[in-house]
Scaffold this motif. Sequence first.
Motif, PDB file in Angstrom:
ATOM      1  N   ASP A   1     -18.165  -5.792  -3.254  1.00  0.00           N
ATOM      2  CA  ASP A   1     -19.170  -5.586  -2.576  1.00  0.00           C
ATOM      3  C   ASP A   1     -18.562  -4.687  -1.109  1.00  0.00           C
ATOM      4  OD1 ASP A   1     -21.083  -6.822  -4.350  1.00  0.00           O
ATOM      5  OD2 ASP A   1     -21.116  -8.614  -3.209  1.00  0.00           O
ATOM      6  N   THR A   2     -17.792  -5.103  -0.755  1.00  0.00           N
ATOM      7  CA  THR A   2     -17.231  -4.664   0.540  1.00  0.00           C
ATOM      8  C   THR A   2     -16.657  -3.132   0.075  1.00  0.00           C
ATOM      9  OG1 THR A   2     -16.420  -6.773   1.195  1.00  0.00           O
ATOM     10  CG2 THR A   2     -15.663  -4.858   2.460  1.00  0.00           C
ATOM     11  N   LEU A   3     -16.112  -2.869  -0.792  1.00  0.00           N
ATOM     12  CA  LEU A   3     -15.707  -1.639  -1.049  1.00  0.00           C
ATOM     13  C   LEU A   3     -16.702  -0.931  -1.547  1.00  0.00           C
ATOM     14  CD1 LEU A   3     -12.532  -2.569  -3.425  1.00  0.00           C
ATOM     15  CD2 LEU A   3     -12.489  -1.425  -1.147  1.00  0.00           C
ATOM     16  N   SER A   4     -17.921  -1.261  -2.094  1.00  0.00           N
ATOM     17  CA  SER A   4     -19.074  -0.546  -2.323  1.00  0.00           C
ATOM     18  C   SER A   4     -19.631   0.073  -1.149  1.00  0.00           C
ATOM     19  CB  SER A   4     -20.150  -1.323  -3.200  1.00  0.00           C
ATOM     20  OG  SER A   4     -19.589  -1.835  -4.571  1.00  0.00           O
ATOM     21  N   THR A   5     -19.634  -0.531  -0.048  1.00  0.00           N
ATOM     22  CA  THR A   5     -20.298  -0.008   1.170  1.00  0.00           C
ATOM     23  C   THR A   5     -19.643   1.079   1.610  1.00  0.00           C
ATOM     24  OG1 THR A   5     -18.877  -1.408   2.530  1.00  0.00           O
ATOM     25  CG2 THR A   5     -20.859  -2.425   1.620  1.00  0.00           C
ATOM     26  N   LEU A   6     -18.448   1.489   1.165  1.00  0.00           N
ATOM     27  CA  LEU A   6     -17.659   2.691   1.567  1.00  0.00           C
ATOM     28  C   LEU A   6     -18.288   3.936   0.779  1.00  0.00           C
ATOM     29  CD1 LEU A   6     -14.250   1.232   2.101  1.00  0.00           C
ATOM     30  CD2 LEU A   6     -15.953   1.561   3.770  1.00  0.00           C
ATOM     31  N   ARG A   7     -18.999   3.411  -0.165  1.00  0.00           N
ATOM     32  CA  ARG A   7     -19.729   4.704  -1.122  1.00  0.00           C
ATOM     33  C   ARG A   7     -18.623   5.442  -1.974  1.00  0.00           C
ATOM     34  NH1 ARG A   7     -24.685   5.364  -0.088  1.00  0.00           N
ATOM     35  NH2 ARG A   7     -24.745   7.547  -1.005  1.00  0.00           N
ATOM     36  N   HIS A   8     -17.729   4.723  -2.134  1.00  0.00           N
ATOM     37  CA  HIS A   8     -16.563   5.288  -3.237  1.00  0.00           C
ATOM     38  C   HIS A   8     -16.996   5.033  -4.478  1.00  0.00           C
ATOM     39  CE1 HIS A   8     -13.872   6.075   0.120  1.00  0.00           C
ATOM     40  NE2 HIS A   8     -13.419   4.606   0.318  1.00  0.00           N
ATOM     41  N   GLU A   9     -16.519   5.430  -5.533  1.00  0.00           N
ATOM     42  CA  GLU A   9     -16.808   5.523  -7.080  1.00  0.00           C
ATOM     43  C   GLU A   9     -15.798   4.441  -7.391  1.00  0.00           C
ATOM     44  OE1 GLU A   9     -16.463   7.991 -11.286  1.00  0.00           O
ATOM     45  OE2 GLU A   9     -16.654   9.120  -9.395  1.00  0.00           O
ATOM     46  N   ILE A  10     -16.301   3.571  -8.069  1.00  0.00           N
ATOM     47  CA  ILE A  10     -15.279   2.460  -8.483  1.00  0.00           C
ATOM     48  C   ILE A  10     -15.446   2.128  -9.918  1.00  0.00           C
ATOM     49  CG2 ILE A  10     -15.140  -0.037  -7.781  1.00  0.00           C
ATOM     50  CD1 ILE A  10     -16.464   0.035  -5.432  1.00  0.00           C
ATOM     51  N   VAL A  11     -14.089   1.868 -10.279  1.00  0.00           N
ATOM     52  CA  VAL A  11     -13.984   1.502 -11.723  1.00  0.00           C
ATOM     53  C   VAL A  11     -13.128   0.407 -11.907  1.00  0.00           C
ATOM     54  CG1 VAL A  11     -12.748   2.184 -13.826  1.00  0.00           C
ATOM     55  CG2 VAL A  11     -14.040   4.165 -12.566  1.00  0.00           C
TER      56      VAL A  11
ATOM     57  N   GLU B   1      -5.738  -2.933   4.776  1.00  0.00           N
ATOM     58  CA  GLU B   1      -5.059  -1.683   4.203  1.00  0.00           C
ATOM     59  C   GLU B   1      -5.834  -1.067   3.300  1.00  0.00           C
ATOM     60  OE1 GLU B   1      -2.218  -0.366   4.493  1.00  0.00           O
ATOM     61  OE2 GLU B   1      -1.046  -1.797   5.602  1.00  0.00           O
ATOM     62  N   LEU B   2      -6.740  -1.809   2.595  1.00  0.00           N
ATOM     63  CA  LEU B   2      -7.719  -1.126   1.701  1.00  0.00           C
ATOM     64  C   LEU B   2      -8.956  -0.423   2.246  1.00  0.00           C
ATOM     65  CD1 LEU B   2      -8.829  -4.110  -0.709  1.00  0.00           C
ATOM     66  CD2 LEU B   2      -6.971  -2.386  -1.115  1.00  0.00           C
ATOM     67  N   PHE B   3      -9.050  -0.252   3.712  1.00  0.00           N
ATOM     68  CA  PHE B   3     -10.005   0.313   4.188  1.00  0.00           C
ATOM     69  C   PHE B   3      -9.429   1.510   5.286  1.00  0.00           C
ATOM     70  CE2 PHE B   3     -11.699  -4.193   3.800  1.00  0.00           C
ATOM     71  CZ  PHE B   3     -12.360  -3.812   2.686  1.00  0.00           C
ATOM     72  N   ALA B   4      -7.989   1.214   5.497  1.00  0.00           N
ATOM     73  CA  ALA B   4      -7.208   2.369   6.251  1.00  0.00           C
ATOM     74  C   ALA B   4      -7.095   3.577   5.457  1.00  0.00           C
ATOM     75  CB  ALA B   4      -5.974   1.798   6.716  1.00  0.00           C
TER      76      ALA B   4
ATOM     77  N   ALA C   1       0.606  -1.233   0.045  1.00  0.00           N
ATOM     78  CA  ALA C   1      -0.118  -0.112  -0.113  1.00  0.00           C
ATOM     79  C   ALA C   1       0.752   1.146  -0.141  1.00  0.00           C
ATOM     80  CB  ALA C   1      -1.064  -0.101   1.393  1.00  0.00           C
ATOM     81  N   MET C   2       0.539   2.131  -1.002  1.00  0.00           N
ATOM     82  CA  MET C   2       1.135   3.637  -0.915  1.00  0.00           C
ATOM     83  C   MET C   2      -0.037   4.700  -0.690  1.00  0.00           C
ATOM     84  SD  MET C   2       3.918   3.717  -3.997  1.00  0.00           S
ATOM     85  CE  MET C   2       4.203   5.538  -3.540  1.00  0.00           C
ATOM     86  N   ALA C   3      -0.293   5.240   0.327  1.00  0.00           N
ATOM     87  CA  ALA C   3      -1.300   6.011   0.369  1.00  0.00           C
ATOM     88  C   ALA C   3      -1.262   7.212  -0.342  1.00  0.00           C
ATOM     89  CB  ALA C   3      -1.299   6.582   2.092  1.00  0.00           C
TER      90      ALA C   3
END
Length: 295
Positions: free
Chosen positions: A198-208, A169-172, A135-137
């Motif tokens: 599905d999990t990432l979608s719950t964070l309400r980010h725009e996903i491509v 790391e994806l959720f931090a 991970a690179m923030a």
Amino acid sequence: MSKLLDPKILMAIKDLSLSAKMTIDGFMNGINKSTVKGAGLEFSQYRSYQPGDDLRSLDWKVFARSDRYYIRESEVETNIALRILIDASASMSHSDGDFSKIDYARYLTASLAYLASLQGDAVGLYVLKSAGIYAMAAKQDYQHLSRLFYQLEQIKAEGHFTKPIHYTELFASTQKRELLIFVTDLYQTNDEIIKLLDTLSTLRHEIVVFHVLARNELELDFKGYSTFEDLETGETIQIDQEKARQRYKSKLATYLAETRAKMLDRRIFYRTISTHEPLDEALRDFLKQRSKLRI
């Protein structure tokens, strides 16, 4: 410029930063005629100056290059945080000719990162490996971009897809909504990638999601081969390509249609992309789609 944006030529350059600059510079040379509007990763539309237009809207950089007056429309400063996720499991090492899916993922990611940096957006890199996630923030500065290019060059596609235990790391990140771009071949055994989305979608980010496939995968055209090996499990199978091709293409078309439907259901922008496809085509489609989402 399309020849310079051919993946074979770009990947022969080896230097990711130079290749990314060539890709985006070439892309921007043609973007002025585009209808894409917006900010951040979305270019504004240009049109010729007309008497009565607000002089504050003139783009003086374009004037310096072309000696013509152009108005930049719909420019809004909305810098975003961009996180690019790369699937580095073994299936991404599959190649068609001189380069692999992971090679294409590197150059696509480098181009997107360079474009985002030009627009003043912070960029982060997350490499999903079987042993965990590198991970690179997201940051916005030249040194960070250089480190990102370096890390892209170090990626090796190996092992299985990342286990859920490593997803921390994806959720931090901050509470701010981000743009997540996931470059993957969507090779999975138990819908593990769909579950992650599905999990990432719950964070309400725009996903491509860029679904990377090699041309020989799309056409079942592996000249001289009858035995095929699963790069992640090691299992082998023998196939008569000529006899299997028509049925294979039919099943592949069904699979891709089902995958697209799953993404649409989750409000995820999804695009299949072949490793022989010029990078600027993928970039243009992506930017146009983002513009539609914000109208």
